[in-house]
Design a protein around this motif. Structure first.
Motif, PDB file in Angstrom:
ATOM      1  N   GLY A   2       0.817  -1.211   0.000  1.00 60.50           N
ATOM      2  CA  GLY A   2       0.000   0.000   0.000  1.00 60.50           C
ATOM      3  C   GLY A   2       0.845   1.252   0.000  1.00 60.50           C
ATOM      4  N   ASN A   3       0.287   2.319   0.527  1.00 56.48           N
ATOM      5  CA  ASN A   3       0.975   3.609   0.575  1.00 56.48           C
ATOM      6  C   ASN A   3       1.785   3.743   1.857  1.00 56.48           C
ATOM      7  N   ILE A   4       2.737   4.657   1.828  1.00 54.05           N
ATOM      8  CA  ILE A   4       3.558   4.946   3.000  1.00 54.05           C
ATOM      9  C   ILE A   4       3.613   6.457   3.180  1.00 54.05           C
ATOM     10  N   PHE A   5       3.573   6.888   4.429  1.00 49.12           N
ATOM     11  CA  PHE A   5       3.630   8.295   4.788  1.00 49.12           C
ATOM     12  C   PHE A   5       4.664   8.466   5.891  1.00 49.12           C
ATOM     13  N   MET A   6       5.158   9.676   6.032  1.00 49.46           N
ATOM     14  CA  MET A   6       6.029   9.991   7.153  1.00 49.46           C
ATOM     15  C   MET A   6       5.579  11.317   7.750  1.00 49.46           C
ATOM     16  N   ALA A   7       5.959  11.541   8.995  1.00 47.02           N
ATOM     17  CA  ALA A   7       5.713  12.823   9.639  1.00 47.02           C
ATOM     18  C   ALA A   7       7.020  13.287  10.248  1.00 47.02           C
ATOM     19  N   ASP A   8       7.317  14.555  10.044  1.00 46.52           N
ATOM     20  CA  ASP A   8       8.542  15.132  10.586  1.00 46.52           C
ATOM     21  C   ASP A   8       8.245  16.572  10.984  1.00 46.52           C
ATOM     22  N   ASP A   9       8.636  16.922  12.185  1.00 48.94           N
ATOM     23  CA  ASP A   9       8.403  18.279  12.705  1.00 48.94           C
ATOM     24  C   ASP A   9       6.931  18.698  12.572  1.00 48.94           C
ATOM     25  N   GLY A  10       6.014  17.756  12.799  1.00 44.27           N
ATOM     26  CA  GLY A  10       4.587  18.053  12.778  1.00 44.27           C
ATOM     27  C   GLY A  10       3.951  18.117  11.399  1.00 44.27           C
ATOM     28  N   VAL A  11       4.709  17.811  10.346  1.00 45.44           N
ATOM     29  CA  VAL A  11       4.193  17.866   8.977  1.00 45.44           C
ATOM     30  C   VAL A  11       4.047  16.442   8.434  1.00 45.44           C
ATOM     31  N   LEU A  12       2.867  16.131   7.903  1.00 47.15           N
ATOM     32  CA  LEU A  12       2.632  14.852   7.236  1.00 47.15           C
ATOM     33  C   LEU A  12       3.191  14.955   5.829  1.00 47.15           C
ATOM     34  N   ILE A  13       4.039  13.998   5.462  1.00 44.05           N
ATOM     35  CA  ILE A  13       4.674  14.027   4.141  1.00 44.05           C
ATOM     36  C   ILE A  13       4.299  12.765   3.382  1.00 44.05           C
ATOM     37  N   ALA A  14       3.774  12.969   2.181  1.00 40.16           N
ATOM     38  CA  ALA A  14       3.366  11.866   1.310  1.00 40.16           C
ATOM     39  C   ALA A  14       4.258  11.845   0.077  1.00 40.16           C
ATOM     40  N   PRO A  15       4.853  10.703  -0.228  1.00 41.56           N
ATOM     41  CA  PRO A  15       5.646  10.625  -1.458  1.00 41.56           C
ATOM     42  C   PRO A  15       4.802  11.021  -2.664  1.00 41.56           C
ATOM     43  N   ALA A  16       5.419  11.744  -3.581  1.00 37.66           N
ATOM     44  CA  ALA A  16       4.683  12.248  -4.743  1.00 37.66           C
ATOM     45  C   ALA A  16       5.080  11.581  -6.050  1.00 37.66           C
ATOM     46  N   ASN A  17       6.109  10.768  -6.048  1.00 45.48           N
ATOM     47  CA  ASN A  17       6.579  10.173  -7.299  1.00 45.48           C
ATOM     48  C   ASN A  17       6.105   8.740  -7.441  1.00 45.48           C
ATOM     49  N   HIS A  18       5.409   8.469  -8.515  1.00 40.68           N
ATOM     50  CA  HIS A  18       5.035   7.101  -8.876  1.00 40.68           C
ATOM     51  C   HIS A  18       4.384   6.339  -7.725  1.00 40.68           C
ATOM     52  N   CYS A  19       3.628   7.031  -6.905  1.00 41.75           N
ATOM     53  CA  CYS A  19       2.994   6.363  -5.777  1.00 41.75           C
ATOM     54  C   CYS A  19       1.675   5.739  -6.216  1.00 41.75           C
ATOM     55  N   LEU A  20       1.269   4.768  -5.455  1.00 32.91           N
ATOM     56  CA  LEU A  20       0.016   4.084  -5.705  1.00 32.91           C
ATOM     57  C   LEU A  20      -1.134   5.045  -5.435  1.00 32.91           C
ATOM     58  N   PRO A  21      -1.881   5.430  -6.482  1.00 30.11           N
ATOM     59  CA  PRO A  21      -3.020   6.306  -6.239  1.00 30.11           C
ATOM     60  C   PRO A  21      -4.150   5.458  -5.660  1.00 30.11           C
ATOM     61  N   GLY A  22      -5.005   6.062  -4.914  1.00 28.48           N
ATOM     62  CA  GLY A  22      -6.102   5.260  -4.418  1.00 28.48           C
ATOM     63  C   GLY A  22      -6.923   5.956  -3.364  1.00 28.48           C
ATOM     64  N   ILE A  23      -7.979   5.271  -2.989  1.00 27.91           N
ATOM     65  CA  ILE A  23      -8.944   5.809  -2.050  1.00 27.91           C
ATOM     66  C   ILE A  23      -8.331   6.020  -0.669  1.00 27.91           C
ATOM     67  N   VAL A  24      -7.552   5.049  -0.185  1.00 26.79           N
ATOM     68  CA  VAL A  24      -7.003   5.167   1.165  1.00 26.79           C
ATOM     69  C   VAL A  24      -6.013   6.333   1.239  1.00 26.79           C
ATOM     70  N   ARG A  25      -5.155   6.463   0.253  1.00 21.46           N
ATOM     71  CA  ARG A  25      -4.199   7.580   0.230  1.00 21.46           C
ATOM     72  C   ARG A  25      -4.943   8.922   0.257  1.00 21.46           C
ATOM     73  N   GLU A  26      -5.932   9.062  -0.609  1.00 24.44           N
ATOM     74  CA  GLU A  26      -6.689  10.315  -0.667  1.00 24.44           C
ATOM     75  C   GLU A  26      -7.480  10.549   0.620  1.00 24.44           C
ATOM     76  N   THR A  27      -7.966   9.474   1.233  1.00 23.11           N
ATOM     77  CA  THR A  27      -8.692   9.588   2.499  1.00 23.11           C
ATOM     78  C   THR A  27      -7.765  10.091   3.599  1.00 23.11           C
ATOM     79  N   VAL A  28      -6.549   9.561   3.664  1.00 23.52           N
ATOM     80  CA  VAL A  28      -5.580  10.014   4.670  1.00 23.52           C
ATOM     81  C   VAL A  28      -5.278  11.496   4.480  1.00 23.52           C
ATOM     82  N   LEU A  29      -5.077  11.914   3.253  1.00 26.72           N
ATOM     83  CA  LEU A  29      -4.770  13.320   2.986  1.00 26.72           C
ATOM     84  C   LEU A  29      -5.969  14.218   3.330  1.00 26.72           C
ATOM     85  N   ALA A  30      -7.188  13.753   3.043  1.00 24.79           N
ATOM     86  CA  ALA A  30      -8.386  14.524   3.391  1.00 24.79           C
ATOM     87  C   ALA A  30      -8.567  14.597   4.908  1.00 24.79           C
TER      88      ALA A  30
END
Length: 134
Positions: free
Chosen positions: A37-65
């Motif tokens: 699935g997708n992977i995210f990281m958080a650093d210094d209070g900021v959620l960071i989502a990889p933007a290159n060639h990542c798996l698009p999908g409902i769960v990724r968009e749900t996390v960002l929303a």
């Protein structure tokens, strides 16, 4: 190369290494996703989502929303594996399993080795989604 062979290897290799998942890199060496699935990281209070060639999908968009709803600052950009090693928090997101904290990558402890506050907030909000829909 046959993508089905690649996907099969990406699922088998972590198991052989005693790991739960594999982090996949894009052709430029940036983190793209995991074998599940997708992977995210958080650093210094900021959620960071990889933007290159990542798996698009409902769960990724749900996390960002959900991050938007919770007032969590977010960034979508290319992310190196070294940045993941040094992150305060890392978690995966997939249809099967939902959001799962990652406490160790390649033998390196992530943050303090426990689920972080951003992961916790997003997990709690994600678990409540069925209640909101009903």
């Amino acid at each position: 190369r046959d993508p089905n062979t690649f996907n099969s290897l990406a699922m088998i290799q972590p198991d052989l290494a005693g790991c739960k998942d594999a982090i996949l890199l894009d052709s430029n060496g940036f983190v793209s996703e995991t074998s599940a699935g997708n992977i995210f990281m958080a650093d210094d209070g900021v959620l960071i989502a990889p933007a290159n060639h990542c798996l698009p999908g409902i769960v990724r968009e749900t996390v960002l929303a959900l991050a938007d709803e919770l007032g969590i600052t977010k960034d979508k950009r290319p992310v190196s594996l070294a940045e993941f090693y040094g992150a305060d928090e890392v978690f995966t997101a997939a249809t099967i399993g939902g959001l799962s904290p990652v406490t160790c990558i390649d033998g390196r402890l992530i943050g303090d080795g426990r689920r972080g506050p951003i992961t916790e907030k997003l997990q709690d909000a994600y678990k409540k989604l069925p209640e909101k829909a009903g």
